[in-house]
Design an enzyme around this catalytic site. Structure first.
Site, mmCIF file in Angstrom:
data_model
loop_
_atom_site.group_PDB
_atom_site.id
_atom_site.type_symbol
_atom_site.label_atom_id
_atom_site.label_comp_id
_atom_site.label_asym_id
_atom_site.label_seq_id
_atom_site.Cartn_x
_atom_site.Cartn_y
_atom_site.Cartn_z
ATOM 1 N N TYR A 1 0.917 -1.123 -0.073
ATOM 2 C CA TYR A 1 -0.148 -0.067 0.133
ATOM 3 C C TYR A 1 0.885 1.229 -0.144
ATOM 4 C CZ TYR A 1 -5.084 -0.232 0.022
ATOM 5 O OH TYR A 1 -6.337 -0.453 -0.261
ATOM 6 N N GLU B 1 -0.473 4.802 -0.640
ATOM 7 C CA GLU B 1 -1.401 5.952 -1.012
ATOM 8 C C GLU B 1 -0.264 7.420 -0.855
ATOM 9 O OE1 GLU B 1 -3.993 5.379 2.050
ATOM 10 O OE2 GLU B 1 -5.817 4.839 0.637
ATOM 11 N N ASP C 1 -6.486 12.898 -25.621
ATOM 12 C CA ASP C 1 -6.518 11.641 -25.140
ATOM 13 C C ASP C 1 -5.799 10.587 -26.253
ATOM 14 O OD1 ASP C 1 -7.014 8.973 -24.224
ATOM 15 O OD2 ASP C 1 -8.981 9.366 -23.779
ATOM 16 N N THR D 1 -3.653 5.554 -22.058
ATOM 17 C CA THR D 1 -3.810 4.205 -21.460
ATOM 18 C C THR D 1 -2.136 3.763 -21.883
ATOM 19 O OG1 THR D 1 -4.433 3.325 -23.372
ATOM 20 C CG2 THR D 1 -6.058 3.403 -21.633
ATOM 21 N N LYS E 1 -2.306 -0.144 -24.960
ATOM 22 C CA LYS E 1 -2.489 -0.188 -26.536
ATOM 23 C C LYS E 1 -1.287 0.012 -27.219
ATOM 24 C CE LYS E 1 -7.244 1.277 -25.056
ATOM 25 N NZ LYS E 1 -8.129 2.616 -25.051
ATOM 26 N N ARG F 1 -2.302 -3.028 -18.292
ATOM 27 C CA ARG F 1 -3.341 -2.081 -18.144
ATOM 28 C C ARG F 1 -3.104 -1.086 -17.263
ATOM 29 N NH1 ARG F 1 -6.220 -5.245 -21.328
ATOM 30 N NH2 ARG F 1 -7.914 -3.489 -21.753
HETATM 31 C C1 LIG Z 1 -9.273 2.809 -24.446
HETATM 32 C C2 LIG Z 1 -9.320 4.396 -24.345
HETATM 33 C C3 LIG Z 1 -9.912 4.701 -23.253
HETATM 34 C C4 LIG Z 1 -10.481 3.889 -21.845
HETATM 35 O O1 LIG Z 1 -9.436 3.049 -21.227
HETATM 36 P P1 LIG Z 1 -9.830 1.883 -20.237
HETATM 37 O O2 LIG Z 1 -8.469 1.542 -19.820
HETATM 38 O O3 LIG Z 1 -10.644 0.806 -21.283
HETATM 39 O O4 LIG Z 1 -10.768 2.431 -19.210
HETATM 40 C C5 LIG Z 1 -10.056 6.076 -22.983
HETATM 41 N N1 LIG Z 1 -9.945 6.849 -24.119
HETATM 42 C C6 LIG Z 1 -9.569 6.449 -25.144
HETATM 43 C C7 LIG Z 1 -9.465 7.355 -26.431
HETATM 44 C C8 LIG Z 1 -9.423 5.064 -25.498
HETATM 45 O O5 LIG Z 1 -9.105 4.489 -26.651
#
Ligand SMILES: *Cc1c(COP(=O)(O)O)cnc(C)c1O
Length: 445
Positions: free
Chosen positions: A51, A53, A196, A222, A225, A231
């Site tokens: 932990y 925090e 994003d 994220t 990807k 993750r």
């Molecule tokens: C995948 C994605 C998210 C969300 O990610 P999670 O880990 O699935 O919550 C947010 N914004 C965009 C543009 C994404 O492609």
């Protein structure tokens, strides 16, 4: 997985089958990838026990001297790779990261703007189905008929509605994101601009997609990807962001913890650190370039097979096939038949969708995972041929109009394709191709 095998054979069975599925199918969901064994070691480590925090040097619990080292390492690697001023590596995933940006900058009821879901935007950019579309007054811009983001519409909407926060970033957009144009809109209207780059962060690091670092105030991504990490997610503040609001780093950190989250997932933080090290290597640049080359080769070959693509091609890792010329709603049949043949991708709405979001006319596919396996342009041509054959196989199908007839028809369709000799033959070719590019050979099967 030996310990799990002995302790919990039922769970082990599912995990083994999932490994085999990944090894023997063609993974073309553009948000997926195969992470490295180094990342899996970090995520499967004793770091899950701690932990911590707070932030490095400012923790609520003791025993965090090594965790501080790990988190600081992830932060400094991200800062230098993305060329940003401040990074928070604690968000549990992309959706909470985006919520943390909202809560850092906006109050409930404030106006925000993002790309609509049916135009390729993400749920968390203000979709009515997401909490972000319920808590905030959400304005949504769309793509034009030709599939490109409608910048004029976005500008007009921003001037009319004065959103506090504007999102640029997508989950189903095959072209370069217009960061520069959105920076102008944000400047004109006084909004914060958040980029994003969840889908494309690996391409940005690899230098094959423009970086938003000099345009946006905040960047979220994220890490699982195209970046090929575990993750998780990160929130970054750019130089431009600091100039607009020197308090931004503090606001973001407070919004993540204690605002939204409790203890960070230190095992994931370690995985992010090691993924960022891998992404800083020259091989990763080659990987990112090959992802785009493969997507372009796949797009070219699909179009030669007579398949229409939104925007007639791609600039990035992703392709949006538009099957409307065959029949509206064709994405539903194509996805299921492809899945049966071992080619995994998802149905998706297309620009000017004539069917519905539940029964869309398109297919979204991408090359990040195939490229990680080592596949190149010749394999993309072969795969385009297989996809073309499957689409021809379902092309006489039509969705009935009534809701019940539709459900019944799809049930019998799914039963039928499971017995199809033609799809079984394609499945065999898929397995053979996948086996030529071994995945996680050290894990067996
Ligand atoms: C995948 C994605 C998210 C969300 O990610 P999670 O880990 O699935 O919550 C947010 N914004 C965009 C543009 C994404 O492609």
């Amino acid at each position: 997985m030996d310990v799990i095998k002995d302790l919990d054979p039922e769970l082990y069975g599912y995990m083994k089958n999932e490994l085999l599925r990944q090894q023997t199918s063609l993974e073309m969901i553009p948000s997926e990838n195969f992470t490295s064994e180094a990342v899996m070691q970090a995520v499967g480590s004793i770091l899950t026990n701690k932990y911590s925090e707070g932030y490095p040097g400012k923790r609520y619990y003791g025993g965090n001297e090594f965790i501080d080292g790990i988190e600081s390492l992830a932060i400094s690697r991200a800062k230098s790779l993305f060329d940003v001023e401040h990074v928070n590596v604690q968000p549990y995933s992309g959706s909470p990261a985006n919520m943390e940006v909202y809560l850092a900058l906006c109050n409930a009821g404030d106006t925000i703007m993002g790309q609509s879901l049916t135009s390729g935007g993400h749920l968390t950019h203000g979709s009515p189905a997401s909490a972000t579309g319920k808590i905030f007054k959400s304005i949504q811009y769309c793509v034009r008929e030709d599939g490109y983001i409608n910048i004029d519409e976005a500008r007009k909407l921003a001037i009319e509605n004065r959103p506090k926060l504007i999102w640029i970033g997508s989950t189903a957009y095959p072209r370069m994101l217009p960061f520069k144009e959105f920076a102008v809109i944000a400047e004109e209207t006084g909004a914060y601009l958040a980029a994003d780059i969840s889908h494309i962060s690996g391409l940005v690091i690899g230098g094959v997609h423009e970086s938003p670092a000099q345009y946006a105030h905040i960047i979220t991504t994220t890490t699982h990807k195209t970046l090929r990490g575990p993750r998780g997610a990160m929130i970054m503040v750019t130089r431009r962001g600091l100039e607009k609001d020197p308090e931004l780093p503090k606001k973001i950190d407070k919004s993540v913890f204690p605002g939204m989250q409790g203890g960070p997932h230190d095992h994931v933080t370690a995985g992010i650190a090691t993924a960022l090290l891998q992404a800083s290597r020259p091989e990763f640049k080659e990987y990112a370039a090959q992802v785009v080359k493969n997507a372009k080769a796949l797009a070219e070959a699909l179009m030669k097979n007579g398949i229409r693509l939104a925007t007639n091609g791609t600039d990035n890792h992703l392709i949006l096939a538009d099957l409307t010329p065959i029949a509206p709603g064709m994405g539903v049949f194509a996805q299921d038949a492809l899945d049966t043949a071992g080619i995994t991708m998802n149905k998706n709405t297309v620009p000017g969708e004539q069917s519905s979001p539940f029964y869309p006319s398109g297919l979204r596919m991408g090359t990040p995972a195939l490229t990680t396996r080592g596949m190149g342009e010749p394999e993309m041509k072969q795969i385009a041929g297989l996809i073309g054959t499957v689409i021809r196989y379902v092309s006489a199908r039509r969705l009935p109009d009534g809701k019940e007839e539709r459900a019944e028809y799809l049930r019998s369709f799914r039963a039928e394709i499971r017995k199809s000799r033609e799809l079984d033959d394609i499945r065999k070719q898929v397995v053979e191709l996948a086996r030529r590019f071994p995945l996680y050979p050290s894990l067996g099967t």
